[in-house]
Design an enzyme around this catalytic site. Structure first.
Site, PDB file in Angstrom:
ATOM      1  N   THR A  31       0.835  -1.210   0.000  1.00 11.64           N
ATOM      2  CA  THR A  31       0.000   0.000   0.000  1.00 11.64           C
ATOM      3  C   THR A  31       0.868   1.257   0.000  1.00 11.64           C
ATOM      4  OG1 THR A  31      -1.474  -1.276   1.401  1.00 11.64           O
ATOM      5  CG2 THR A  31      -1.963   1.044   1.197  1.00 11.64           C
ATOM      6  N   GLU A  63      10.701   9.697   8.874  1.00 10.53           N
ATOM      7  CA  GLU A  63       9.512  10.440   9.304  1.00 10.53           C
ATOM      8  C   GLU A  63       8.262   9.567   9.357  1.00 10.53           C
ATOM      9  OE1 GLU A  63       9.421  14.118  10.109  1.00 10.53           O
ATOM     10  OE2 GLU A  63       7.913  12.891  11.084  1.00 10.53           O
ATOM     11  N   VAL A 121       6.839   7.155  12.530  1.00  8.75           N
ATOM     12  CA  VAL A 121       6.087   7.576  13.723  1.00  8.75           C
ATOM     13  C   VAL A 121       4.944   8.503  13.314  1.00  8.75           C
ATOM     14  CG1 VAL A 121       6.211   8.719  15.967  1.00  8.75           C
ATOM     15  CG2 VAL A 121       8.213   7.473  15.095  1.00  8.75           C
ATOM     16  N   GLY A 173       2.561   8.364  11.113  1.00  6.35           N
ATOM     17  CA  GLY A 173       2.211   8.484   9.689  1.00  6.35           C
ATOM     18  C   GLY A 173       2.652   9.786   9.058  1.00  6.35           C
ATOM     19  N   ILE A 210       2.318  12.897  10.078  1.00  8.35           N
ATOM     20  CA  ILE A 210       2.634  14.055  10.940  1.00  8.35           C
ATOM     21  C   ILE A 210       4.150  14.271  10.978  1.00  8.35           C
ATOM     22  CG2 ILE A 210       2.494  15.011  13.273  1.00  8.35           C
ATOM     23  CD1 ILE A 210       0.105  13.207  13.807  1.00  8.35           C
ATOM     24  N   GLY A 244      -7.184  -0.622   5.586  1.00  7.95           N
ATOM     25  CA  GLY A 244      -5.722  -0.619   5.373  1.00  7.95           C
ATOM     26  C   GLY A 244      -4.939   0.095   6.457  1.00  7.95           C
ATOM     27  N   GLU A 302      -1.802  -3.256  11.051  1.00 16.34           N
ATOM     28  CA  GLU A 302      -0.591  -3.999  10.691  1.00 16.34           C
ATOM     29  C   GLU A 302      -0.995  -5.355  10.102  1.00 16.34           C
ATOM     30  OE1 GLU A 302       2.699  -2.676  11.193  1.00 16.34           O
ATOM     31  OE2 GLU A 302       1.312  -1.023  11.336  1.00 16.34           O
ATOM     32  N   LYS A 349       6.893   3.119  18.183  1.00 14.29           N
ATOM     33  CA  LYS A 349       6.933   4.546  17.833  1.00 14.29           C
ATOM     34  C   LYS A 349       7.363   5.372  19.054  1.00 14.29           C
ATOM     35  CE  LYS A 349       3.305   3.771  14.412  1.00 14.29           C
ATOM     36  NZ  LYS A 349       1.859   3.662  14.221  1.00 14.29           N
TER      37      LYS A 349
END
Ligand code: HSE
Length: 437
Positions: free
Chosen positions: A14, A131, A134, A136, A138, A189, A192, A207
């Site tokens: 994805t 980046e 952690v 997604g 942000i 989606g 995990e 994270k």
């Protein structure tokens, strides 16, 4: 215009397919922003024949991502395979040793081997950007690594798992069961490959371990995190929380205390009026408390292909903008060799408020016995209420206790003693309360 930056993408699930799509659809914008083109010159995935709905142009296909890391004509190796060990680790190591920059979204890998691979990157003088690992989309790593220079962090906490926040939100807003919500999160989606990683808190822990290192300049220590997932949260807890002015969120919290650094992941009551309580669905949020800035809260899409791809593409663009000879900041804010050993604060010393839900036999003296156990353990109560009976049998009652600040050790001891007293007819539910603005 500089020479094109050559990118190899390993893993075309994805996120990988979204990254390839964004790089191809946004070529003009990225070229203008970076002063050079970004071109995907190599790709590797398990199934060559699969239709991913994205054109991979003239990119060279590699069956073996480690081989791609070592010998493909690339400047940046993008690892989107996932997993703590195995192929992901092998190819990141190979890419760094071959002097290539690395971009990864792999929190499990960083939680387990972050310091070692940061040392390898810093030794080779290449960039390791992560980046997307952690929260997604942000930009929390960039914020902590760059924008907060000079700030001393005292606490960092957040909603770091979109799947859990989605489940808790849907349970609260729509009264759906845990299982129904999890199935939806998987379909969308967010979850995990093995969703137990989400709901048992490991994904949040990975994270959090990364954020802890950035916050406190300590070595990553994912094995030292106190962990509780959300599988035990019931509609009874959600309803009681709402009545008391709280919302339940799965938080990861890292905090400096007198005895060390506390790292914990658990369902948490946050005041309904707090900003973090307004973060719903798959959205993530990270609060960072510092001496200079005070509290900063970042929120945004925390999972899903597009959000994660946005962070990965940002990392690639940063590399495209960098110039040889430019001294980049260290991977975890401090040089990896200077990170201090992690000193764990004992969970039993944790101080805070607690919500305790007890199911008791409805007989004379139970209330008094509960109150006595709390007092014996120096626990001061903010409230004690006997709850409406709901659909339980008449000989059972729910008692909800909310404590003032106390310690984990005192609460555990009091609950153990109440259980031994024989008044409880079900497992007690204990949920920590977190201070939040
Ligand atoms: N499973 C993760 C989540 C994906 O739900 O947040 C992003 O790491």
């Amino acid at each position: 215009m500089g020479e094109a930056l050559r990118v190899g993408i390993a893993g075309l699930g994805t996120v990988g397919a979204s990254v390839a799509r964004v790089l191809s659809e946004k070529t003009a914008e990225l070229t203008r922003q970076c002063g050079r083109e970004i071109v995907v010159t190599a790709v590797s995935a398990r199934d060559r024949a699969k239709d991913r709905g994205v054109s991979l142009g003239d990119a060279q296909w590699f069956d073996d991502p480690v081989e791609m890391a070592r010998s493909a004509p690339i400047d940046v190796f993008v690892e989107l395979i996932g997993g703590e060990n195995g192929t992901a680790y092998a190819c990141v190591k190979a890419a760094l040793e071959a002097g290539r920059h690395v971009v990864t979204a792999n929190k499990a890998l960083l939680a387990a081997h972050g310091v070692a691979i940061a040392q390898a990157a810093e030794k080779e003088g290449v960039l390791l950007n992560y980046e997307a690992a952690v929260a997604g989309g942000i930009p929390v790593i960039k914020t902590m690594r760059e924008a907060l220079a000079g700030n001393a962090v005292t606490r960092v906490f957040g909603i770091l798992n979109g799947t859990c926040n989605y489940i808790l939100t849907r349970m609260e807003q729509d009264g759906l069961s845990f299982a129904e919500c999890l199935e939806e999160a998987q379909r969308l989606g967010y979850a995990e490959a093995d969703p137990t990683f989400d709901i048992e808190g490991q994904d949040t822990a990975h994270k959090l371990a990364i954020l802890t290192s950035l916050a406190f300049g300590s070595e990553i220590s994912a094995g030292d995190i106190y962990l509780e997932g959300i599988a035990n949260i019931t509609q009874a807890d959600i309803r009681a929380a709402a009545e008391l002015g709280y919302r339940i969120k799965l938080l990861g919290v890292a905090q400096k205390t007198e005895s060390g650094i506390e790292q914990r992941v658990h369902p948490t009551m946050v005041p309904t009026s707090s900003v973090i309580a307004q973060v719903h669905g798959v959205t993530n949020a990270v609060a960072i408390e510092t001496d200079i800035l005070g509290e900063l809260l970042l929120s945004g899409p925390g999972a899903g292909g597009e959000a994660t791809a946005s962070a990965v593409v940002g990392d690639i663009a940063d590399i495209a903008k960098s110039r040889p000879g430019f001294q980049h900041g260290p991977v975890f804010g401090w040089p990896a060799r200077e990170l201090t050993p992690y000193k764990r604060a004992r969970m039993r010393a944790h101080a805070g408020g607690y919500f305790i839900r007890l199911t008791v036999a409805d007989r004379t003296g139970v209330f008094a016995a509960i109150a006595r156990r709390m007092a014996d353990n120096d626990i001061s109560l903010e409230s004690i209420v006997q709850h409406a009976n709901g659909d339980m049998a008449d000989d059972r009652k729910t008692v909800i206790l909310v404590t003032h600040e106390t310690t984990e050790a005192a609460v555990r001891k009091a609950v153990k003693e109440m259980t031994a007293d024989g008044h409880l007819v079900d497992t007690p539910q204990v949920i920590r309360i977190e201070r939040a603005e």
